[in-house]
Design a protein around this motif. Structure first.
Motif, PDB file in Angstrom:
ATOM      1  N   GLN A 190      39.068  98.331  -2.905  1.00 16.57           N
ATOM      2  CA  GLN A 190      39.703  97.629  -4.028  1.00 16.57           C
ATOM      3  C   GLN A 190      39.101  96.233  -4.197  1.00 16.57           C
ATOM      4  O   GLN A 190      38.801  95.807  -5.304  1.00 16.57           O
ATOM      5  CB  GLN A 190      41.224  97.498  -3.791  1.00 16.57           C
ATOM      6  N   MET A 191      38.942  95.523  -3.066  1.00 19.89           N
ATOM      7  CA  MET A 191      38.381  94.169  -3.121  1.00 19.89           C
ATOM      8  C   MET A 191      36.929  94.201  -3.590  1.00 19.89           C
ATOM      9  O   MET A 191      36.502  93.340  -4.351  1.00 19.89           O
ATOM     10  CB  MET A 191      38.462  93.502  -1.745  1.00 19.89           C
ATOM     11  N   GLN A 192      36.184  95.207  -3.108  1.00 24.28           N
ATOM     12  CA  GLN A 192      34.781  95.322  -3.505  1.00 24.28           C
ATOM     13  C   GLN A 192      34.698  95.536  -5.018  1.00 24.28           C
ATOM     14  O   GLN A 192      33.883  94.905  -5.696  1.00 24.28           O
ATOM     15  CB  GLN A 192      34.141  96.499  -2.752  1.00 24.28           C
ATOM     16  N   LYS A 193      35.569  96.414  -5.512  1.00 27.90           N
ATOM     17  CA  LYS A 193      35.597  96.687  -6.950  1.00 27.90           C
ATOM     18  C   LYS A 193      35.933  95.410  -7.724  1.00 27.90           C
ATOM     19  O   LYS A 193      35.278  95.058  -8.696  1.00 27.90           O
ATOM     20  CB  LYS A 193      36.635  97.780  -7.223  1.00 27.90           C
ATOM     21  N   ARG A 194      36.963  94.710  -7.234  1.00 27.30           N
ATOM     22  CA  ARG A 194      37.388  93.474  -7.898  1.00 27.30           C
ATOM     23  C   ARG A 194      36.298  92.410  -7.828  1.00 27.30           C
ATOM     24  O   ARG A 194      36.041  91.691  -8.794  1.00 27.30           O
ATOM     25  CB  ARG A 194      38.672  92.967  -7.237  1.00 27.30           C
ATOM     26  N   LEU A 195      35.648  92.334  -6.673  1.00 25.22           N
ATOM     27  CA  LEU A 195      34.579  91.360  -6.498  1.00 25.22           C
ATOM     28  C   LEU A 195      33.426  91.650  -7.460  1.00 25.22           C
ATOM     29  O   LEU A 195      32.866  90.727  -8.057  1.00 25.22           O
ATOM     30  CB  LEU A 195      34.091  91.375  -5.043  1.00 25.22           C
ATOM     31  N   CYS A 196      33.098  92.933  -7.616  1.00 22.48           N
ATOM     32  CA  CYS A 196      32.039  93.299  -8.572  1.00 22.48           C
ATOM     33  C   CYS A 196      32.429  92.889  -9.991  1.00 22.48           C
ATOM     34  O   CYS A 196      31.610  92.339 -10.734  1.00 22.48           O
ATOM     35  CB  CYS A 196      31.770  94.803  -8.516  1.00 22.48           C
ATOM     36  N   GLU A 197      33.696  93.167 -10.354  1.00 21.25           N
ATOM     37  CA  GLU A 197      34.173  92.784 -11.683  1.00 21.25           C
ATOM     38  C   GLU A 197      34.119  91.271 -11.863  1.00 21.25           C
ATOM     39  O   GLU A 197      33.655  90.774 -12.886  1.00 21.25           O
ATOM     40  CB  GLU A 197      35.616  93.263 -11.886  1.00 21.25           C
ATOM     41  N   GLU A 198      34.574  90.554 -10.841  1.00 23.91           N
ATOM     42  CA  GLU A 198      34.585  89.092 -10.906  1.00 23.91           C
ATOM     43  C   GLU A 198      33.159  88.538 -10.976  1.00 23.91           C
ATOM     44  O   GLU A 198      32.887  87.592 -11.700  1.00 23.91           O
ATOM     45  CB  GLU A 198      35.322  88.494  -9.700  1.00 23.91           C
ATOM     46  N   THR A 199      32.255  89.142 -10.205  1.00 25.12           N
ATOM     47  CA  THR A 199      30.855  88.699 -10.224  1.00 25.12           C
ATOM     48  C   THR A 199      30.259  88.913 -11.605  1.00 25.12           C
ATOM     49  O   THR A 199      29.547  88.049 -12.127  1.00 25.12           O
ATOM     50  CB  THR A 199      30.041  89.464  -9.157  1.00 25.12           C
ATOM     51  N   GLU A 200      30.570  90.062 -12.205  1.00 23.43           N
ATOM     52  CA  GLU A 200      30.070  90.354 -13.547  1.00 23.43           C
ATOM     53  C   GLU A 200      30.634  89.351 -14.547  1.00 23.43           C
ATOM     54  O   GLU A 200      29.907  88.818 -15.389  1.00 23.43           O
ATOM     55  CB  GLU A 200      30.456  91.790 -13.941  1.00 23.43           C
ATOM     56  N   LYS A 201      31.942  89.053 -14.416  1.00 22.26           N
ATOM     57  CA  LYS A 201      32.562  88.050 -15.298  1.00 22.26           C
ATOM     58  C   LYS A 201      31.884  86.702 -15.118  1.00 22.26           C
ATOM     59  O   LYS A 201      31.623  85.992 -16.080  1.00 22.26           O
ATOM     60  CB  LYS A 201      34.050  87.898 -14.962  1.00 22.26           C
ATOM     61  N   LYS A 202      31.621  86.356 -13.848  1.00 23.78           N
ATOM     62  CA  LYS A 202      30.998  85.064 -13.559  1.00 23.78           C
ATOM     63  C   LYS A 202      29.626  84.975 -14.223  1.00 23.78           C
ATOM     64  O   LYS A 202      29.300  83.978 -14.853  1.00 23.78           O
ATOM     65  CB  LYS A 202      30.882  84.876 -12.049  1.00 23.78           C
ATOM     66  N   LYS A 203      28.821  86.053 -14.088  1.00 25.28           N
ATOM     67  CA  LYS A 203      27.493  86.058 -14.709  1.00 25.28           C
ATOM     68  C   LYS A 203      27.605  85.891 -16.215  1.00 25.28           C
ATOM     69  O   LYS A 203      26.861  85.128 -16.825  1.00 25.28           O
ATOM     70  CB  LYS A 203      26.763  87.366 -14.385  1.00 25.28           C
ATOM     71  N   GLN A 204      28.564  86.622 -16.800  1.00 30.00           N
ATOM     72  CA  GLN A 204      28.758  86.559 -18.239  1.00 30.00           C
ATOM     73  C   GLN A 204      29.179  85.143 -18.665  1.00 30.00           C
ATOM     74  O   GLN A 204      28.641  84.595 -19.631  1.00 30.00           O
ATOM     75  CB  GLN A 204      29.829  87.576 -18.642  1.00 30.00           C
ATOM     76  N   LEU A 205      30.100  84.565 -17.905  1.00 32.23           N
ATOM     77  CA  LEU A 205      30.566  83.210 -18.230  1.00 32.23           C
ATOM     78  C   LEU A 205      29.445  82.181 -18.076  1.00 32.23           C
ATOM     79  O   LEU A 205      29.322  81.265 -18.891  1.00 32.23           O
ATOM     80  CB  LEU A 205      31.749  82.823 -17.347  1.00 32.23           C
ATOM     81  N   GLU A 206      28.645  82.345 -17.013  1.00 30.70           N
ATOM     82  CA  GLU A 206      27.535  81.408 -16.828  1.00 30.70           C
ATOM     83  C   GLU A 206      26.540  81.509 -17.974  1.00 30.70           C
ATOM     84  O   GLU A 206      26.020  80.498 -18.440  1.00 30.70           O
ATOM     85  CB  GLU A 206      26.851  81.657 -15.478  1.00 30.70           C
ATOM     86  N   ALA A 207      26.300  82.744 -18.439  1.00 32.38           N
ATOM     87  CA  ALA A 207      25.387  82.928 -19.575  1.00 32.38           C
ATOM     88  C   ALA A 207      25.971  82.276 -20.829  1.00 32.38           C
ATOM     89  O   ALA A 207      25.270  81.578 -21.567  1.00 32.38           O
ATOM     90  CB  ALA A 207      25.133  84.412 -19.812  1.00 32.38           C
ATOM     91  N   GLU A 208      27.278  82.493 -21.054  1.00 31.43           N
ATOM     92  CA  GLU A 208      27.933  81.876 -22.210  1.00 31.43           C
ATOM     93  C   GLU A 208      27.901  80.354 -22.094  1.00 31.43           C
ATOM     94  O   GLU A 208      27.682  79.651 -23.080  1.00 31.43           O
ATOM     95  CB  GLU A 208      29.388  82.352 -22.314  1.00 31.43           C
ATOM     96  N   LEU A 209      28.118  79.864 -20.890  1.00 32.85           N
ATOM     97  CA  LEU A 209      28.106  78.425 -20.645  1.00 32.85           C
ATOM     98  C   LEU A 209      26.730  77.846 -20.983  1.00 32.85           C
ATOM     99  O   LEU A 209      26.623  76.825 -21.661  1.00 32.85           O
ATOM    100  CB  LEU A 209      28.446  78.172 -19.174  1.00 32.85           C
TER     101      LEU A 209
END
Length: 178
Positions: free
Chosen positions: A140-159
């Motif tokens: 569950q944590m691995q899945k969440r971490l992957c989702e969070e990492t993807e969100k982070k990448k997306q946010l950094e790109a938007e930033l």
């Protein structure tokens, strides 16, 4: 009279250009404020994502320690079982003249062995349950971490995109192109 009329028209035209320029400038400043606010929100979200990742690592370390402790307890119980079995074998091989004493010692060793066996079985079952639970939580944590990492990448790109827009805005809007 014509010169004054012409100058007034030029003045009105220049005033209109100035007003248009001021409007564009106000729009650009508003856009920059919005982008700056957006950047700030995204930076806060990125910080939160990093914090979440660190929390997951901490929980993982805690579970690893619990597993190690349980494994040590199982090893201890196995040693106790082996010791009880050894004592029972020694009793069987010894020639004790007093058989009631021998029977009593054998029963005592038998009880120790049964207790040690039960302890090993119980702790092994507990360990298996904890490991299964931790594997589930880990996935569950691995899945969440992957989702969070993807969100982070997306946010950094938007930033980065927002910051680029701000830079472009600073270079384009101060100049009047009319």
């Amino acid at each position: 009279g014509e010169e004054i009329d012409s100058l007034q028209k030029i003045h009105v035209f220049n005033m209109q250009k100035l007003k248009n320029s001021e409007l564009r400038l106000a729009k650009a400043e508003q856009k920059i404020r919005e982008l700056a606010l957006n950047i700030k929100r995204k930076e806060e979200l990125i910080k939160e994502l990093v914090r979440t990742g660190k929390d997951a690592q901490s929980v993982s370390r805690q579970y690893s320690l619990k597993i190690s402790k349980l494994e040590q307890e199982i090893e201890q119980a196995k040693r106790e079982l082996a010791e009880a079995q050894k004592q029972l074998q020694e009793l069987d091989s010894e020639e004790l003249r007093d058989t009631p004493e021998k029977v009593m010692l054998q029963k005592e060793c038998q009880k120790k062995m049964e207790a040690a066996k039960l302890k090993v079985q119980r702790e092994a079952r507990e360990l298996e349950q904890k490991v299964a639970q931790m594997k589930h939580q880990q996935s569950q944590m691995q899945k969440r971490l992957c989702e969070e990492t993807e969100k982070k990448k997306q946010l950094e790109a938007e930033l980065q995109q927002d910051q680029q827009q701000i830079k472009v805005g600073f270079f384009l809007f101060p100049y009047d192109k009319d």
